[in-house]
Design an enzyme around this catalytic site. Structure first.
Site, short mmCIF file in Angstrom:
data_model
loop_
_atom_site.label_atom_id
_atom_site.label_comp_id
_atom_site.label_asym_id
_atom_site.label_seq_id
_atom_site.Cartn_x
_atom_site.Cartn_y
_atom_site.Cartn_z
N ASP A 108 0.85 -1.18 0.00
CA ASP A 108 0.00 0.00 0.00
C ASP A 108 0.90 1.24 0.00
O ASP A 108 1.88 1.29 0.74
CB ASP A 108 -0.87 -0.02 1.26
CG ASP A 108 -2.30 0.41 0.99
OD1 ASP A 108 -2.46 1.55 0.51
OD2 ASP A 108 -3.22 -0.36 1.26
N ASP A 208 -3.12 4.67 -2.29
CA ASP A 208 -4.19 5.22 -1.47
C ASP A 208 -4.62 6.61 -1.95
O ASP A 208 -3.76 7.48 -2.15
CB ASP A 208 -3.65 5.31 -0.03
CG ASP A 208 -4.73 5.61 0.98
OD1 ASP A 208 -5.65 4.79 1.12
OD2 ASP A 208 -4.65 6.66 1.64
N GLU A 262 -6.35 3.96 -5.92
CA GLU A 262 -7.65 4.13 -5.28
C GLU A 262 -8.07 5.57 -5.54
O GLU A 262 -7.34 6.50 -5.17
CB GLU A 262 -7.56 3.87 -3.78
CG GLU A 262 -8.95 3.95 -3.12
CD GLU A 262 -8.94 4.42 -1.68
OE1 GLU A 262 -9.89 4.12 -0.95
OE2 GLU A 262 -7.99 5.13 -1.27
N HIS A 334 -11.00 -3.27 2.93
CA HIS A 334 -10.99 -2.96 4.37
C HIS A 334 -11.86 -1.75 4.72
O HIS A 334 -11.98 -1.42 5.90
CB HIS A 334 -9.55 -2.72 4.81
CG HIS A 334 -8.96 -1.53 4.09
ND1 HIS A 334 -8.70 -1.54 2.73
CD2 HIS A 334 -8.65 -0.29 4.52
CE1 HIS A 334 -8.23 -0.35 2.38
NE2 HIS A 334 -8.20 0.43 3.44
N ASP A 335 -12.40 -1.07 3.73
CA ASP A 335 -13.25 0.11 3.99
C ASP A 335 -14.73 -0.17 3.75
O ASP A 335 -15.57 0.69 4.01
CB ASP A 335 -12.86 1.27 3.05
CG ASP A 335 -11.47 1.80 3.33
OD1 ASP A 335 -11.04 1.77 4.49
OD2 ASP A 335 -10.82 2.24 2.37
C1 GLC Z 1 -8.22 5.17 1.92
C2 GLC Z 1 -8.01 3.94 2.76
C3 GLC Z 1 -8.69 4.15 4.07
C4 GLC Z 1 -8.04 5.33 4.75
C5 GLC Z 1 -8.06 6.56 3.85
C6 GLC Z 1 -7.10 7.59 4.34
O1 GLC Z 1 -9.53 5.38 1.57
O2 GLC Z 1 -8.46 2.81 2.08
O3 GLC Z 1 -8.65 3.01 4.88
O4 GLC Z 1 -8.72 5.62 5.93
O5 GLC Z 1 -7.66 6.28 2.54
O6 GLC Z 1 -5.78 7.15 4.18
#
Ligand code: GLC
Length: 558
Positions: A108, A208, A262, A334-335
């Site tokens: 990540d 991320d 992402e 995980h979200d």
């Molecule tokens: C992304 C991650 C999440 C995190 C956010 C801030 O969305 O997947 O878990 O809280 O970024 O880093």
């Protein structure tokens, strides 16, 4: 429209297009030392299990040094391993063990922000000249923050820092200050860090919130009505493509690695730019299908979802990225709450609907991502008390809802409990022993109450969700059409059944999915003379002219 089906030549074959990715959340996967927190040794102990799924790539959520306010998305040292997870030597052993099993590892990459504990931030708040400009510092306005931008986790995106006497921007938690990407020294430091990890031999990155790096000059106020106030000034900002192109040119292109961004609020048009043939990334995660069960646009409200809307989103992305760009396909991470609890039936048809949902993502075009426990049909948990919550996002929102007039947690429990990211973070369910075999100690987060029923050991039988996922992965490996084939929808705008074909050369696969808990007659001329390759029901049911509740079938057509 889709292009004409073509043969895939050896030169067009790409390992990350043919891969199935398994996502691991280290905190919740397996604890080897009894402190209640998952760790790297725990992962190594279970790698044979992961390999037995047939997956090719592991995406590991952050394991870097971090105070863990956001479970590792708040990094205090990019080049060190978080103590609870182990040491750098453990991590190196993990990489070797993954490679020894012919799998790959992607890490990540969290570089929109660091932790406030990061040395860069500490020195920046002291106005150390070298780091003075590493973050986004501003004076307040009229006794308040510099603009009206909101944090994704609720409240203002600005926090006043007494030591420096200025506000800093944090698009996420107050402990996650945004880096100032306009500063070339920041970019160089980040590029060097990326290169450092690539030299260690990893196989790529999941990036991320990577389309948030570029903020519009002057940081103007955002539309106060928008879903995320300020986002029009920090999503896909003006320098965004330039930053990623530089990263690709200077670092990534020197290695044979995969990258997946992402990207909040990603559209097909932007995905084509970021992840088209000449784009800097290989693929990107969008969120459109994860919002179907919002109440209106509201994340902290639960609404009814419709299959026709899901099908429309799928059509848009499958056809929109056909040709020279590539999809990343997923339900869970995980979200996200557990998909069976959202788009399936976690009670009466847990196993059937888990298999149906698995069939969907493993038969679509793009690289599929499976999140730990999804292959068991894990479900959302019960969040009886606010004290059970661990997710900073859910805790902030529960607080906000209470401040905004809710009388008690009881009143907001359903929505907070449905949506909290903690649903994805309950420990992996290995067996029916105490704590689901995750830890000998006190788990950092509660174990889902259904672990005695739903766990790896209990799914040895050939008709389990787990073994069905193995079959799906094998099916994908056996049929190039599932990887490279054109996508064509067959049934449109139906609220119960969706059906599509995947075609490559002379091979045409046909997928039909009953998303409802009713029996539905199937009238599919296409399947005449076809052969059934896979179904989530027994032989008698799968041969019937009626689809059983949540039945999924995959045929190869003559
Ligand atoms: C992304 C991650 C999440 C995190 C956010 C801030 O969305 O997947 O878990 O809280 O970024 O880093």
């Amino acid at each position: 429209m889709t292009t004409n089906a073509q043969t895939v030549t050896e030169t067009e074959r790409t390992w990350w297009k043919e891969a199935v990715v398994y996502q691991m959340y280290p905190r919740s996967f397996a604890d080897s030392d009894g402190d209640g927190v998952g760790d790297i040794r725990g992962i190594i102990d279970h790698l044979d299990y992961v390999a037995s799924l047939g997956v090719d790539v592991i995406w590991l959520n952050p394991v870097y040094e971090s105070p863990q306010h956001d479970n590792g998305y708040d990094i205090s040292d990019y080049r060190a391993i978080h103590e609870e997870y182990g040491t750098m030597a453990d991590w190196e052993a993990l990489l070797d063990e993954i490679h020894a099993r012919d799998m790959k590892l992607i890490m990540d990459l969290v570089v929109n922000h660091t932790s406030t504990d990061h040395e860069w931030f500490q020195r920046s708040r002291e106005r150390d000249p070298e780091y003075d400009d590493y973050y986004i510092w501003r004076e307040g306005e009229d006794g308040g923050p510099p603009n009206n931008w909101e944090s994704f986790f609720g409240g203002s995106a600005w926090e006043y820092d007494d030591e420096r006497g200025e506000y800093y921007l944090h698009l996420y938690d107050t402990s996650q200050p945004d880096l100032n990407w306009r500063n070339p020294a920041v970019r160089q430091d980040v590029f060097d860090t990326i290169d450092w990890w690539l030299q260690k031999g990893i196989d790529g990155f999941r990036m991320d919130v990577i389309n948030l790096l570029s903020k519009v000059e002057g940081l103007p106020d955002g539309d106060p009505e928008s879903e995320w106030v300020g986002s029009e000034h920090f999503i896909d900002g003006p320098e965004m493509m330039g930053y990623l192109e530089a990263l690709d040119e200077q670092v990534l292109s020197n290695y044979d690695v995969m990258t997946v961004g992402e990207m909040p609020q990603l559209t097909v048009e932007m995905a084509r730019e970021y992840a088209g043939e000449d784009g800097p990334l290989d693929m990107a995660f969008h969120f459109q299908h994860t919002k179907l069960d919002y109440g209106g646009d509201e994340r902290w409200a639960v609404g009814e979802w419709e299959l026709s809307e899901l099908s429309e989103i799928t059509r848009r992305w499958q056809q929109g990225l056909a040709g020279d760009s590539w999809n990343a396909v997923y339900w869970e991470n995980h979200d996200q709450p557990r998909v069976v609890s959202r788009y399936g039936d976690p009670d009466e048809y847990r196993a059937e609907s888990a298999k149906l949902l698995g069939t969907y993502i493993l038969t679509l075009g793009g690289t599929p991502y499976v999140y730990q426990g999804q292959e068991l049909g894990m479900t959302n948990a019960e969040w009886a008390s606010v004290d059970d919550l661990r997710d900073v996002d859910a805790i902030n929102h529960a607080r906000e809802l209470l401040e905004d007039g809710a009388d008690s947690y009881e009143e907001i429990r359903d929505v907070v409990g449905y949506r909290t990211r903690d649903n994805a973070r309950t420990p992996m369910q290995w067996d029916d022993s105490v704590n689901a075999g995750f830890t000998d100690g006190d788990p950092w987060i509660q174990v889902n109450g259904n672990y005695e029923r739903v766990n790896v050991a209990a799914q040895a039988a050939s008709d389990s969700v787990l073994n069905y996922y193995r079959d799906l992965v094998a099916l994908r490996n056996d049929h190039d059409a599932l990887v490279y084939g054109d996508y064509e929808e067959v049934a449109r705008d139906d609220e119960a059944v969706c059906a599509y074909t995947r075609t490559l050369d002379s091979e045409r696969l046909f997928v039909v999915l009953n998303f409802s808990d009713s029996e539905i007659p199937v009238d599919i001329p296409e399947v005449d003379g076809g052969t059934l390759l896979l179904s989530n029901y027994d032989e008698e049911t799968r041969a019937a002219a009626t689809l059983a509740p949540y039945e999924a079938r995959v045929y190869t057509l003559a």
